[in-house]
Design a protein around this motif. Structure first.
Motif, PDB file in Angstrom:
ATOM      1  N   ALA A  50       3.828   0.105   9.738  1.00  0.00           N
ATOM      2  CA  ALA A  50       3.450   1.122  10.848  1.00  0.00           C
ATOM      3  C   ALA A  50       2.733   0.098  12.716  1.00  0.00           C
ATOM      4  N   LEU A  51       1.734  -0.520  11.859  1.00  0.00           N
ATOM      5  CA  LEU A  51       1.195  -1.284  13.268  1.00  0.00           C
ATOM      6  C   LEU A  51       2.274  -2.271  13.343  1.00  0.00           C
ATOM      7  N   ALA A  52       2.994  -3.102  12.281  1.00  0.00           N
ATOM      8  CA  ALA A  52       3.825  -4.026  13.377  1.00  0.00           C
ATOM      9  C   ALA A  52       4.769  -3.967  13.406  1.00  0.00           C
ATOM     10  N   ASP A  53       5.411  -2.661  13.722  1.00  0.00           N
ATOM     11  CA  ASP A  53       6.201  -1.738  14.442  1.00  0.00           C
ATOM     12  C   ASP A  53       5.572  -1.618  16.340  1.00  0.00           C
ATOM     13  N   LEU A  54       4.461  -1.137  16.210  1.00  0.00           N
ATOM     14  CA  LEU A  54       3.609  -0.597  17.238  1.00  0.00           C
ATOM     15  C   LEU A  54       4.140  -1.451  18.327  1.00  0.00           C
ATOM     16  N   THR A  92       6.344  -6.065  19.776  1.00  0.00           N
ATOM     17  CA  THR A  92       5.863  -5.265  19.340  1.00  0.00           C
ATOM     18  C   THR A  92       4.471  -6.121  18.490  1.00  0.00           C
ATOM     19  N   VAL A  93       3.398  -5.539  17.838  1.00  0.00           N
ATOM     20  CA  VAL A  93       2.484  -6.724  17.324  1.00  0.00           C
ATOM     21  C   VAL A  93       2.862  -7.113  16.305  1.00  0.00           C
ATOM     22  N   GLY A  94       4.184  -7.238  15.113  1.00  0.00           N
ATOM     23  CA  GLY A  94       4.874  -7.996  14.328  1.00  0.00           C
ATOM     24  C   GLY A  94       5.815  -9.016  15.128  1.00  0.00           C
ATOM     25  N   GLY A  95       6.603  -8.436  16.381  1.00  0.00           N
ATOM     26  CA  GLY A  95       6.992  -9.009  17.344  1.00  0.00           C
ATOM     27  C   GLY A  95       6.099 -10.761  17.918  1.00  0.00           C
ATOM     28  N   LEU A  96       5.034 -10.503  18.340  1.00  0.00           N
ATOM     29  CA  LEU A  96       3.896 -11.116  18.457  1.00  0.00           C
ATOM     30  C   LEU A  96       3.538 -11.822  17.502  1.00  0.00           C
ATOM     31  N   LEU A 101       3.677 -17.766  15.136  1.00  0.00           N
ATOM     32  CA  LEU A 101       4.235 -18.301  14.200  1.00  0.00           C
ATOM     33  C   LEU A 101       5.666 -20.070  14.278  1.00  0.00           C
ATOM     34  N   ALA A 102       6.627 -19.322  15.300  1.00  0.00           N
ATOM     35  CA  ALA A 102       7.796 -19.556  15.410  1.00  0.00           C
ATOM     36  C   ALA A 102       7.126 -20.944  16.507  1.00  0.00           C
ATOM     37  N   LYS A 124      -4.282  -8.596  11.059  1.00  0.00           N
ATOM     38  CA  LYS A 124      -4.082  -7.743   9.964  1.00  0.00           C
ATOM     39  C   LYS A 124      -2.310  -7.949   9.558  1.00  0.00           C
ATOM     40  N   LEU A 125      -1.926  -8.736   9.746  1.00  0.00           N
ATOM     41  CA  LEU A 125      -0.332  -8.916   9.778  1.00  0.00           C
ATOM     42  C   LEU A 125      -0.006 -10.223   8.971  1.00  0.00           C
ATOM     43  N   CYS A 126      -1.236 -11.226   8.804  1.00  0.00           N
ATOM     44  CA  CYS A 126      -1.280 -12.652   8.617  1.00  0.00           C
ATOM     45  C   CYS A 126      -1.931 -12.695   7.838  1.00  0.00           C
ATOM     46  N   ARG A 127      -1.001 -13.710   6.722  1.00  0.00           N
ATOM     47  CA  ARG A 127      -1.896 -14.752   5.511  1.00  0.00           C
ATOM     48  C   ARG A 127      -2.608 -15.072   6.005  1.00  0.00           C
ATOM     49  N   VAL A 128      -3.627 -15.902   4.934  1.00  0.00           N
ATOM     50  CA  VAL A 128      -4.526 -16.899   5.279  1.00  0.00           C
ATOM     51  C   VAL A 128      -3.704 -18.087   6.298  1.00  0.00           C
TER      52      VAL A 128
END
Length: 455
Positions: A50-54, A92-96, A101-102, A124-128
């Protein structure tokens, strides 16, 4: 506004942005203690999706701590750089996360447009691995007498604490650290007591050492900001003003501070004209707001990022998370400490801070030196501005385990990192270093004479 997401046929509801961020946080004991953590891994994944789509715009419309009652929220929103935000406001948060990363967004360009809550959400959406890559792309350079944060450099805070503030003991630790190449970030003492005359004696001691030996570094006695202000009024040689800070007004009040007091201290230090324009040193730590019951139902990592929003406003020379210092009630074991340390470094850098980390744990945590080695190596590979240098890695005054002078040397050698340029030149000039990363054989003549004269 409520948020929902369905995972495996089960629908999850999150009543507001504060709850969504808390449920999306990787597991840690502090959030469980506060009663804000996800109840299951499935709920955590639902919150992250849900956060990724915000849309990022939502963070400007839904404050996690009320604007009307919290000066930190007002600082974050009232000073937000809308022009810098415009270039990525459609994401979105996921888009950022994907753009960072890109490498299609330059961290330095977007930092003024990021709110602390946006940075927390992305992490919160990231791996280490993701956190390390994003942080490595951020270069945040500051300067006083030494220049910190340049690529390919690793600085250290020389921390010569003593349980009774004994000046001979402090001097011995100070010499030990200098002879191991430590101290280019700052020579910083945590005093055993917040006693003004003693603080002034320690400030004078450090100033005399730096002046006598021409060391291109800065000093700090890590006392309360009000004590430092009074020391300045009485003519003490203050380079940097220190203060622990947190992410809510109530938590900062528990520290005995408010934003106006920090501004007063910065103005007083700048008026001394002892070095550069960056004169503040801040420490933070996940769990500080919860420890004073001032967390407002937020997760500890989001509030940690809000503390970075406070720090950013005062243009500090140094900021570091004391990642494992508050204890296992907030970060239970080595795994939680490692994740939090990498998060703190990445989020601080994304927000434009000169971020260091005190890689540490308390003696009652489920952690050991192998955990510290792992976190230290990850941070240094990701461009951490500085780490701590504690004699033998055991701070006998504060009673916790940190990193030693030897640890910083090992990281420099293994990763090809060098001290701050002015400090490196001094190390070579006085004969401590023989080449960029190698300690010279034997004691430099000037320091050997000093030891021979000691009682």
């Amino acid at each position: 506004m409520a948020y929902t997401h369905t995972v495996g046929g089960e629908r999850f509801r999150f009543d507001d942005l504060r709850t969504l961020l808390a449920r999306a946080s990787p597991r840690r004991s502090g959030d469980e203690l506060a009663g804000v953590a996800a109840a299951s891994a499935r709920e955590r994944v639902a919150a992250q999706l849900a956060l990724a789509d915000l849309p990022l715009q939502a963070f400007l419309n839904d404050a996690v701590v009320p604007y009307e009652t919290d000066e930190v929220t007002r600082l974050i929103l009232d000073t937000h750089d809308a022009a810098a935000f415009a270039s990525f406001s459609h994401l979105t948060v996921g888009g950022l996360r994907d753009a960072l990363l890109a490498g299609t967004l330059a961290p330095a360009d977007i930092a003024p447009g990021l709110t602390p809550e946006m940075a927390a959400a992305v992490s919160k959406l990231c791996r280490v691995q993701d956190l390390l890559l994003v942080a490595q792309r951020c270069e945040v350079v500051t300067a006083f007498r030494s220049t910190l944060g340049l690529r390919g450099r690793l600085a250290t805070r020389l921390q010569p604490n003593h349980p009774t503030d004994d000046e001979t003991g402090i001097a011995a630790s100070l010499l030990d650290g200098l002879l191991m190449g430590a101290g280019d970030a700052v020579i910083g003492i945590n005093p055993a007591t917040d006693n003004l005359p003693q603080v002034m004696r320690l400030l004078t001691l450090l100033d005399n050492v730096i002046s006598q030996y021409g060391i291109p570094t800065q000093s700090c006695v890590l006392t309360h900001v009000t004590t430092t202000l009074e020391a300045i009024r009485r003519g003490a040689p203050v380079d940097l003003v220190f203060q622990s800070i947190a992410g809510t007004e109530a938590a900062n009040r528990a520290f005995g501070i408010e934003l106006a007091l920090l501004q007063e201290a910065r103005d007083a230090a700048l008026a001394l004209r002892r070095g550069g324009l960056q004169v503040m040193y801040f420490e933070t730590g996940q769990g500080s707001a919860l420890s004073s019951a001032a967390h407002h139902g937020c997760d500890q990592q989001t509030l940690e990022c809000r503390a970075y929003g406070v720090a950013r406003h005062f243009q500090p020379l140094l900021v570091n998370s004391v990642v494992g210092f508050i204890g296992p009630e907030y970060l239970f074991d080595g795994k939680q400490i490692l994740r939090a340390g990498v998060e703190d470094h990445c989020c601080g850098k994304l927000l434009g801070l000169p971020m260091g980390v005190d890689v540490c744990f308390t003696n009652h945590a489920e952690a050991d030196v192998d955990d510290l080695d792992s976190l230290l190596t990850l941070l240094c590979s990701a461009g951490c501005n500085y780490v701590m240098g504690v004699p033998g890695s055991d701070d006998i005054m504060l009673g916790y385990q940190s990193t030693s002078f030897h640890d910083a040397l090992a990281m420099r050698r293994m990763l090809g990192l060098r001290p701050a340029p002015e400090f490196e030149a001094w190390l070579q000039r006085v004969g401590i270093f023989d080449g960029a990363l190698a300690l010279a054989d034997g004691l430099p003549e000037r320091f050997a004479a000093l030891l021979e004269a000691a009682p």
